[in-house]
Scaffold this active site. Structure first.
Site, mmCIF file in Angstrom:
data_model
loop_
_atom_site.group_PDB
_atom_site.id
_atom_site.type_symbol
_atom_site.label_atom_id
_atom_site.label_comp_id
_atom_site.label_asym_id
_atom_site.label_seq_id
_atom_site.Cartn_x
_atom_site.Cartn_y
_atom_site.Cartn_z
ATOM 1 N N LEU A 41 -63.691 37.444 50.659
ATOM 2 C CA LEU A 41 -63.860 38.885 50.807
ATOM 3 C C LEU A 41 -64.974 39.432 49.927
ATOM 4 C CD1 LEU A 41 -60.118 40.030 50.950
ATOM 5 C CD2 LEU A 41 -61.705 39.684 52.854
ATOM 6 N N GLY A 44 -67.354 39.580 42.055
ATOM 7 C CA GLY A 44 -67.860 40.508 41.056
ATOM 8 C C GLY A 44 -68.259 39.742 39.814
ATOM 9 N N THR A 48 -63.550 36.530 41.758
ATOM 10 C CA THR A 48 -63.803 36.347 43.186
ATOM 11 C C THR A 48 -62.559 36.852 43.923
ATOM 12 O OG1 THR A 48 -62.965 34.063 43.089
ATOM 13 C CG2 THR A 48 -65.356 34.382 42.933
ATOM 14 N N VAL A 49 -62.749 37.320 45.167
ATOM 15 C CA VAL A 49 -61.656 37.891 45.948
ATOM 16 C C VAL A 49 -61.620 37.200 47.308
ATOM 17 C CG1 VAL A 49 -60.572 39.988 46.825
ATOM 18 C CG2 VAL A 49 -62.051 40.111 44.801
ATOM 19 N N LYS A 63 -57.174 38.192 44.296
ATOM 20 C CA LYS A 63 -58.233 38.397 43.310
ATOM 21 C C LYS A 63 -58.013 37.426 42.154
ATOM 22 C CE LYS A 63 -60.387 42.064 40.523
ATOM 23 N NZ LYS A 63 -60.431 43.533 40.286
ATOM 24 N N ASP A 161 -65.163 53.265 37.265
ATOM 25 C CA ASP A 161 -66.020 52.406 38.084
ATOM 26 C C ASP A 161 -65.948 52.798 39.556
ATOM 27 O OD1 ASP A 161 -67.786 50.346 38.650
ATOM 28 O OD2 ASP A 161 -66.239 48.811 38.756
#
Length: 370
Positions: A41, A44, A48-49, A63, A161
């Protein structure tokens, strides 16, 4: 010292696979004995996701945090605090819900893993194709984001954020197993000559498989919007921490290193809604090859150019916004949207409207609570 050949695709930095770094994942892996990875998906700086399916074949977002940030991460405690039993707030459905969490031991350390509902898209993917946005679309998503932000602020938590990628979209009432991904695009991981290969890196990296434009034709009234990515959220007890916010969405007080509070979210929200409405960033800030001071000076210049003249701001901003909206957006809706955005985009933090007051702004009138 580099260990791998450079990978130029849109994937996480391959050098992030090291002790304390990312956990190496392959499609088909199973974590915690119950989550099978079926797609990529996102990624960042700290995670990772992945799309996974559980033992009941329900799709979830998995996640996986880097090992060196897992122990100090505030995200789990923030999510648990927001989902405490007895919590009753209209924004509960507009902040991503934690379904499960566990720790996973891998070659690079112990990783905190967070499990969430799978969402179809995010604000970044929604703006790529530049589909014109009607006033009803902007109203609907703005109301839902505000309800989620109200939940955070009521708990004295600043998100810190807010950006298109942290706003998640799906269709209300969607059943499980309906999230479709693009075919995987794999980049082989190649070790540099003379470097001894080990298990710290996967055999390949995977680009995001989220389909861009997947919700372009969805009825705005059917969209369910949730705020995600609470890894940078900060409570009032930790206000000495400097928020790590995207450069172009930082409030003026962050640019100048001044004291800040949760009104930085209000500024970022104004920038965010502008981008979701127009498919363009409010402040198109170039950062490549520039130092922090140069970026800050250019950012301040853009802010002052658009919002710095009190006598001309409304006229200037109205023209700037109108030129980026579809011609049939509607004159009254344009004026109301200008007022709505300018009540957030105040250079002085004290002049920004609170979430509570923004929720009763005339621009949002007629939107049913989600």
């Amino acid at each position: 010292m580099p260990r791998f050949e450079t990978i130029h695709g849109i994937v996480e930095p391959v050098e992030g696979y090291r002790l304390g770094g990312y956990h190496p994942v392959h499609l088909g892996d199973t974590l915690d004995g119950r989550y099978e990875v079926i797609g990529k998906l996102a990624f960042g700086q700290s995670c990772t996701v992945w799309l996974a399916k559980d033992q009941d074949d329900h799709q979830v977002a998995l996640k996986i945090l880097k090992a060196d940030v897992s122990e100090a991460s505030r995200e789990l405690s923030t999510l648990l605090r927001l989902s405490a039993p007895g919590a009753d707030h209209p924004g509960q459905n507009h902040v991503i819900q934690l379904l499960d969490h566990f720790h996973h031991d891998g070659p690079n350390g112990t990783h905190l893993c967070l499990v969430f509902p799978a969402m179809i898209s995010n604000g970044e993917a929604m703006t790529i194709r530049g589909k014109p946005r009607e006033a009803e679309y902007v109203r609907n998503i703005s109301k839902q984001i505000l309800l989620g932000l109200d939940l955070l602020h009521a708990a004295d938590i600043a998100h810190c954020d807010l950006q298109p990628a942290s706003i998640l979209f799906t269709v209300a009432g969607l059943t499980q197993n309906e999230l479709l991904l693009q075919p995987p695009e794999l980049s082989t991981v190649k070790w540099l000559e003379g470097v001894e290969a080990d298990s710290s890196a996967p055999e390949y990296l995977v680009a995001s498989q989220i389909r861009r434009g997947e919700l372009d034709d969805a009825d705005a009234s059917t969209l369910l919007v949730r705020i995600g990515d609470l890894g940078g959220a900060i409570s009032s007890r930790n206000r000495d921490t400097v928020p790590v916010a995207p450069s172009a969405l930082r409030a003026p007080e962050l640019i100048h290193g001044e004291p800040w509070d949760k009104t930085i979210d209000i500024w970022a929200l104004g920038c965010l809604i502008f981008e979701l409405a127009t498919n363009e960033p409010l402040f198109p800030l170039g950062t490549f090859g520039l130092g922090k001071d140069q970026i800050d000076r250019e950012h301040s210049r853009l802010i002052n150019q658009l919002l710095g003249d009190e006598k001309r701001t409304r006229e200037h901003f109205t023209r700037y916004l109108r030129d980026r909206l579809p011609t049939d957006f509607g004159g009254e809706d344009l004026w109301l949207l200008v007022s709505f955005l300018l009540s957030m985009l105040q250079i002085e933090p004290k002049k920004r409207l609170s979430v509570e007051k923004l929720l009763s702004h005339p621009f949002l009138m007629g939107v049913v609570d989600g």
